[in-house]
Design an enzyme around this catalytic site. Structure first.
Site, mmCIF file in Angstrom:
data_model
loop_
_atom_site.group_PDB
_atom_site.id
_atom_site.type_symbol
_atom_site.label_atom_id
_atom_site.label_comp_id
_atom_site.label_asym_id
_atom_site.label_seq_id
_atom_site.Cartn_x
_atom_site.Cartn_y
_atom_site.Cartn_z
ATOM 1 N N LYS A 33 -5.599 -19.430 42.697
ATOM 2 C CA LYS A 33 -5.089 -18.067 42.839
ATOM 3 C C LYS A 33 -5.144 -17.349 41.490
ATOM 4 O O LYS A 33 -5.370 -17.967 40.451
ATOM 5 C CB LYS A 33 -3.658 -18.101 43.371
ATOM 6 C CG LYS A 33 -2.667 -18.788 42.447
ATOM 7 C CD LYS A 33 -1.273 -18.819 43.030
ATOM 8 C CE LYS A 33 -0.308 -19.535 42.088
ATOM 9 N NZ LYS A 33 1.074 -19.522 42.597
ATOM 10 N N ARG A 129 13.168 -18.895 47.620
ATOM 11 C CA ARG A 129 12.206 -17.824 47.406
ATOM 12 C C ARG A 129 11.639 -17.454 48.777
ATOM 13 O O ARG A 129 12.066 -16.484 49.381
ATOM 14 C CB ARG A 129 11.126 -18.276 46.407
ATOM 15 C CG ARG A 129 10.249 -17.157 45.901
ATOM 16 C CD ARG A 129 9.329 -17.633 44.789
ATOM 17 N NE ARG A 129 8.427 -18.708 45.218
ATOM 18 C CZ ARG A 129 7.501 -19.262 44.430
ATOM 19 N NH1 ARG A 129 7.379 -18.853 43.172
ATOM 20 N NH2 ARG A 129 6.713 -20.224 44.877
ATOM 21 N N TYR A 253 1.312 -3.897 11.357
ATOM 22 C CA TYR A 253 2.283 -2.898 11.803
ATOM 23 C C TYR A 253 3.703 -3.316 11.443
ATOM 24 O O TYR A 253 4.093 -4.478 11.572
ATOM 25 C CB TYR A 253 2.203 -2.708 13.322
ATOM 26 C CG TYR A 253 1.048 -1.856 13.776
ATOM 27 C CD1 TYR A 253 0.921 -0.522 13.379
ATOM 28 C CD2 TYR A 253 0.080 -2.379 14.636
ATOM 29 C CE1 TYR A 253 -0.135 0.262 13.808
ATOM 30 C CE2 TYR A 253 -0.983 -1.610 15.080
ATOM 31 C CZ TYR A 253 -1.089 -0.287 14.667
ATOM 32 O OH TYR A 253 -2.132 0.478 15.096
ATOM 33 N N MET A 301 -3.390 -4.331 19.051
ATOM 34 C CA MET A 301 -4.119 -4.233 20.315
ATOM 35 C C MET A 301 -5.453 -4.974 20.264
ATOM 36 O O MET A 301 -5.815 -5.683 21.215
ATOM 37 C CB MET A 301 -4.357 -2.762 20.678
ATOM 38 C CG MET A 301 -5.054 -2.579 22.021
ATOM 39 S SD MET A 301 -5.329 -0.850 22.457
ATOM 40 C CE MET A 301 -3.640 -0.299 22.756
#
Length: 356
Positions: A33, A129, A253, A301
């Site tokens: 999956k 679930r 950053y 990024m």
């Protein structure tokens, strides 16, 4: 031309599948999956189709992609169907389906199927679930049998804490399963990857290996069987710039890292847009030019920075392994406060290059 890529070792994938079957002494559905956990569902299914007893996907869209690619083996829909109209496609494409809710059972009873389908009837044994409650399970099983619309019924459940070897929760779930299925005769499927690796006493005619196929451990601590797994994905790139910085200089950053001595800093073409975890902190391991080093500062990024101070051989163009055979994906995930399942599934933009 950007050097970021993910190498996918298909022989390692096959070896991990064979290990799952060897450890479980059972038939095994290869769980592919979510695009085979980011490894490419079609290519992984093609690599496994000579070995696999079948495949498991989340939904019918994933199953139809495999059928369109020529995959002919059994395919189980782990979430079952979402609308009764899907039953026609399940019949047409010879799919197997999980039934976890009474409305799905009723839809099968009311449908004109043309031919019976294989149903995996799911019990909620404690995860809460999806799955039928224990009080309804035997009646649902008997209704499926009486309907004449199920060619075979497999009794299944799913563990919530099998990745915790010291927890009694899994054996508690087994006890609930045994009580709910007492007197019912059908194949059983209970074991997922951590149960295949760590719970040999749990009965299972079918097992459902997922994360272990891709060579990552589901456990937080070393485990003997998991140590036999072979990493399938190697996320790689190259150094594209080298900075020589003095002590007290910020890197990246937010000045999240400040050099505490003169340092060589390498910039790597890899970032969170490729799926590398943004929250991986300074110190997360990497391999550069064949030597272990560490991440520095914030992941951007498209780029990240690594420490080259003690790797004198590293230059522009030097190879970097972000995770793979030398740096385990589980170690990167742990450093970033997540799990290897997520970092594999988050992979994007980088090309997948298949080997073996």
């Amino acid at each position: 031309m950007r050097p970021a890529r993910a190498l996918i070792d298909l022989q390692a994938l096959r070896d991990n599948y064979r290990l799952a079957r060897e450890l479980s002494c059972a038939r095994a559905l290869a769980v592919i999956k979510a695009d085979a956990y980011g490894h490419g569902a079609v290519r992984c299914a093609q690599a496994l189709q000579q070995d696999a007893d079948g495949f498991a996907v989340a939904c019918i869209e994933e199953a139809l992609e495999l059928r369109a690619a020529g995959i002919q083996g059994p395919i189980l829909l782990l979430e079952g169907f979402f609308e009764a109209s899907e039953l026609a496609l399940i019949v047409e494409h010879r799919l197997w389906t999980v039934v976890h809710s009474l409305w799905q059972l009723e839809a099968i009873e009311q449908a004109s199927l043309g031919r019976p389908i294989q149903v995996w009837l799911k019990l909620d044994s404690g995860m809460h679930r999806v799955g039928l409650p224990p009080r309804d399970y035997a009646a649902a099983f008997n209704r499926l049998k009486a309907s004449g619309k199920a060619s075979e019924v497999v009794m299944m459940s799913h563990f919530a804490r099998a990745d915790e070897p010291g927890s009694p929760a899994s054996l508690d779930q087994v006890a609930v399963f045994k009580a709910a299925t007492e007197g019912l005769q059908a194949p059983v499927s209970l074991r997922n990857s951590p149960a295949v690796l760590g719970w040999p006493q749990v009965p299972s005619d079918w097992v459902r290996p997922g994360i272990m196929l891709y060579g990552a451990t589901p456990f937080d601590a070393p485990q003997a069987n998991a140590a036999q797994l072979k990493p399938v994905m190697s996320l790689e790139s190259k150094v594209i710039c080298v900075q020589q910085l003095e002590a007290g200089e910020p890197v990246g950053y937010g000045a999240a890292f400040i050099t505490d001595k003169p340092m060589r800093v390498g910039v790597v073409a890899m970032g969170y847009a490729d799926g590398y975890p943004r929250h991986a902190p300074t110190g997360t391991p990497v391999m550069v030019a064949g030597q272990r080093s560490r991440l520095l500062g914030r992941v951007s990024m498209d780029m990240l920075c690594i420490d080259l101070t003690d790797v004198p051989a590293a230059q522009v163009g030097s190879p970097v392994e972000l995770w793979g055979r030398q740096v385990l994906a589980s170690d990167v995930a742990s450093a970033a406060g997540t799990i290897p399942y997520q970092i594999f599934c988050n992979l994007r933009r980088v090309p997948l290059v298949y080997q073996g």
